[in-house]
Design a protein around this motif. Sequence first.
Motif, PDB file in Angstrom:
ATOM      1  N   ALA A 194      -3.322   0.735  -1.296  1.00 30.12           N
ATOM      2  CA  ALA A 194      -2.515   1.518  -0.354  1.00 30.12           C
ATOM      3  C   ALA A 194      -3.394   2.483   0.429  1.00 30.12           C
ATOM      4  CB  ALA A 194      -1.415   2.271  -1.096  1.00 30.12           C
ATOM      5  N   GLU A 195      -4.356   3.115  -0.245  1.00 32.66           N
ATOM      6  CA  GLU A 195      -5.274   4.030   0.446  1.00 32.66           C
ATOM      7  C   GLU A 195      -6.105   3.280   1.475  1.00 32.66           C
ATOM      8  OE1 GLU A 195      -7.607   5.934  -2.592  1.00 32.66           O
ATOM      9  OE2 GLU A 195      -5.993   7.290  -3.164  1.00 32.66           O
ATOM     10  N   ARG A 206      -5.300   0.456   3.011  1.00 27.07           N
ATOM     11  CA  ARG A 206      -4.451   0.034   4.131  1.00 27.07           C
ATOM     12  C   ARG A 206      -4.146   1.202   5.065  1.00 27.07           C
ATOM     13  NH1 ARG A 206      -1.926  -3.095   0.041  1.00 27.07           N
ATOM     14  NH2 ARG A 206      -0.454  -1.417  -0.337  1.00 27.07           N
ATOM     15  N   ALA A 207      -3.995   2.403   4.487  1.00 29.26           N
ATOM     16  CA  ALA A 207      -3.650   3.589   5.280  1.00 29.26           C
ATOM     17  C   ALA A 207      -4.826   4.075   6.122  1.00 29.26           C
ATOM     18  CB  ALA A 207      -3.175   4.711   4.362  1.00 29.26           C
ATOM     19  N   LYS A 208      -6.042   3.760   5.721  1.00 26.44           N
ATOM     20  CA  LYS A 208      -7.221   4.242   6.449  1.00 26.44           C
ATOM     21  C   LYS A 208      -7.529   3.287   7.596  1.00 26.44           C
ATOM     22  CE  LYS A 208     -11.821   6.005   5.857  1.00 26.44           C
ATOM     23  NZ  LYS A 208     -12.636   6.765   4.945  1.00 26.44           N
ATOM     24  N   ARG A 209      -7.297   3.764   8.791  1.00 20.17           N
ATOM     25  CA  ARG A 209      -7.557   2.964   9.985  1.00 20.17           C
ATOM     26  C   ARG A 209      -8.549   3.703  10.867  1.00 20.17           C
ATOM     27  NH1 ARG A 209      -6.160  -1.420   7.991  1.00 20.17           N
ATOM     28  NH2 ARG A 209      -3.967  -1.836   7.732  1.00 20.17           N
TER      29      ARG A 209
END
Length: 95
Positions: free
Chosen positions: A84-85, A87-90
């Motif tokens: 999740a971390e 995926r959240a880091k863009r």
Amino acid sequence: MSYHSDLTRTSMALDRGTLDALTDLAKRWGTSKAEVIRRSVRKAKEAADRESLQPAPLEALDWLQNGGGLTLNEAAEFREVVQAERRAKRYWWEA
């Protein structure tokens, strides 16, 4: 500083460099050369004891490959959190 009543006198041969270092430490620490040696030996023994408690590299690898002490549920929860971390880091170029 600890003084022991059961001290044993001993003699040893030290090279000039070691003796100079011993003298320098005794002056810096404000103590005797014998106390410098006692502290140094105690510190070296503590480090050796800690080192002997550490697993060998292959033992550590086996432990990690077998879950590193996590249960299957804990490992799954951890994996979900990490994913999740990630995926959240863009980054700006991924927008």
